[in-house]
Design an enzyme around this catalytic site. Structure first.
Site, short mmCIF file in Angstrom:
data_model
loop_
_atom_site.label_atom_id
_atom_site.label_comp_id
_atom_site.label_asym_id
_atom_site.label_seq_id
_atom_site.Cartn_x
_atom_site.Cartn_y
_atom_site.Cartn_z
N CYS A 1 2.40 -48.34 13.09
CA CYS A 1 1.86 -49.13 11.96
C CYS A 1 0.87 -50.19 12.44
O CYS A 1 1.19 -51.04 13.27
CB CYS A 1 3.04 -49.79 11.25
SG CYS A 1 2.55 -51.08 10.10
N TRP B 1 11.84 -46.19 6.96
CA TRP B 1 11.92 -46.17 8.43
C TRP B 1 13.37 -46.07 8.86
O TRP B 1 14.24 -46.73 8.29
CB TRP B 1 11.34 -47.46 9.02
CG TRP B 1 9.87 -47.66 8.79
CD1 TRP B 1 9.30 -48.56 7.94
CD2 TRP B 1 8.79 -46.97 9.41
NE1 TRP B 1 7.93 -48.47 8.00
CE2 TRP B 1 7.59 -47.50 8.89
CE3 TRP B 1 8.70 -45.94 10.36
CZ2 TRP B 1 6.33 -47.06 9.28
CZ3 TRP B 1 7.44 -45.50 10.75
CH2 TRP B 1 6.28 -46.05 10.22
N ARG C 1 9.45 -52.06 -1.12
CA ARG C 1 9.43 -51.06 -0.06
C ARG C 1 9.98 -51.66 1.22
O ARG C 1 9.94 -52.88 1.42
CB ARG C 1 8.01 -50.53 0.14
CG ARG C 1 7.48 -49.84 -1.11
CD ARG C 1 6.19 -49.11 -0.83
NE ARG C 1 6.38 -47.93 0.01
CZ ARG C 1 6.72 -46.74 -0.44
NH1 ARG C 1 6.91 -46.53 -1.72
NH2 ARG C 1 6.86 -45.71 0.39
N VAL D 1 7.53 -52.34 7.72
CA VAL D 1 7.40 -53.08 8.99
C VAL D 1 6.04 -53.78 8.94
O VAL D 1 5.12 -53.29 8.28
CB VAL D 1 7.45 -52.12 10.21
CG1 VAL D 1 8.85 -51.66 10.48
CG2 VAL D 1 6.48 -50.96 10.07
N GLU E 1 5.43 -60.11 6.11
CA GLU E 1 3.98 -60.11 5.87
C GLU E 1 3.27 -60.40 7.20
O GLU E 1 3.29 -61.54 7.68
CB GLU E 1 3.61 -61.13 4.80
CG GLU E 1 2.13 -61.24 4.50
CD GLU E 1 1.44 -59.90 4.32
OE1 GLU E 1 1.78 -59.16 3.38
OE2 GLU E 1 0.58 -59.56 5.15
#
Ligand SMILES: N[C@@H](CCC(=O)N[C@@H](CS)C(=O)NCC(=O)O)C(=O)O
Length: 328
Positions: free
Chosen positions: A56, A89, A129, A132, A147
């Site tokens: 990510c 995840w 949601r 990550v 964030e």
């Protein structure tokens, strides 16, 4: 809003704007770590933990910042498995956790199988949601923030009193560059970081055409900046937030976004000489960029998790090498 399990992976539709464009939802955990000892989340050694995916780009920002700031002994981290399925995840099982795979079970919660379990521990009625990065307080057993743009800023200065001088001195948002960095961050986010997702997750030709155009115009703008500035980093001798933000998208560009997200008007290695030089400089000369980049996780995650784009989950072999040599 409760997330329907079966619809979870239809992310572009669920979070679309109704016209075929992808819209990123706002994050729900927005607390701050502070150097102030009386704060709700005071900066302390070995108190905070990052949950990340090597795949990510948003999580990648936090790993680069952690290493640039020398916070490796202060903030621990866990990498989730790259395989993102309908429950979000997941953590690796003990059997999967071989060193070369670079994944482990959750060391803080032996019974947890998915990152969602960490979210529900903090907020049993959480309805967003399970993204990550997550910055987690081991003492309070609560999520501080999910964030990335705020997490990286907490790491810039709030832990400085715990760091040796060489790392406390690392300034990723120098005041004399702040306005330029903020301005660059804004269009880089809109056109490039989120631009590749808006392009790749478009569900109409019109949305794709609009977004791919904005993406390549933004890349042209970054190329122009780097072609006419002294470098080697975006704003001179030292890395700043501008490098962190741009790097995480460009290191994924040729190997994933070109084919998987159809961002293929040009690639970086053959179409953008200044960006390519800058990218190789970050990767090859700075361990904070190189050692946090895991090409296997990146390639496998996108190509095998986004089945709505790549039904068979086939991961392309190339381009090889994943990044060309510094002087190549
Ligand atoms: N605005 C967030 C975005 C984070 C985000 O979208 N992460 C993606 C991975 S690239 C994620 O975890 N997605 C999992 C999901 O939506 O189920 C940030 O910058 O921290």
């Amino acid at each position: 809003m409760t997330i329907n399990e079966e619809e979870y992976m239809t992310l572009p539709k669920k979070f679309g704007d109704g016209k075929g464009a992808f819209k990123r939802p706002e994050q729900q955990f927005r607390n701050w770590i502070s150097r102030d000892r009386q704060a709700e989340f005071p900066a302390e050694k070995d108190r905070y933990h990052l949950y990340v995916s090597y795949a990510c780009p948003w999580a990648h920002r936090t790993l680069i910042t952690r290493k640039l700031k020398g916070l490796e002994d202060i903030i621990t981290f866990t990498v989730v498995h790259w395989d993102l399925r309908s429950r979000g995840w997941r953590f690796a099982t003990p059997e999967e956790a071989e060193p070369e795979k670079n994944v482990t079970p959750d060391p803080l919660h032996p019974g947890f199988t998915h990152l969602r379990d960490v979210y529900f521990e903090s907020k049993p009625d959480y309805d967003g949601r399970f993204t990550v990065p997550v910055l987690y307080d081991k003492k309070k057993k609560r999520i501080v923030s999910n964030e990335s743009r705020e997490i990286i800023r907490m790491l810039y200065y709030e832990f400085d009193h715990l760091l040796p001088r060489e790392f406390a001195m690392v300034d990723l948002l120098p005041s004399e560059l702040q306005d330029e960095i903020e301005d660059t961050s804004e269009w880089t986010y809109f056109g490039i970081n989120d631009g590749v997702y808006k392009t790749g997750f478009s569900t109409t030709q019109e949305s794709y055409d609009n977004n791919v155009k904005i993406l390549f115009k933004s890349l042209d703008r970054a190329e122009q900046h780097l072609a006419t500035s002294p470098g080697p980093y975006y704003f001179g001798e030292n890395p700043t937030e501008a490098d962190i933000r741009l790097y995480v998208t460009l290191i994924r560009f040729d190997i994933v976004y070109v084919q998987h997200f159809k961002c293929n008007i040009r690639d970086i290695r053959s179409g953008y000489p200044a960006l390519h030089r800058w990218l190789r400089h970050c990767y090859w000369t700075n361990a904070a960029f190189r050692e946090t980049t895991n090409f296997d996780h990146i390639k496998c995650h996108y190509t095998k998790s986004h089945r709505m784009i790549n039904q068979g989950g086939i991961t392309p072999a190339g381009p090889l090498p994943h990044i060309l040599p510094l002087d190549g």
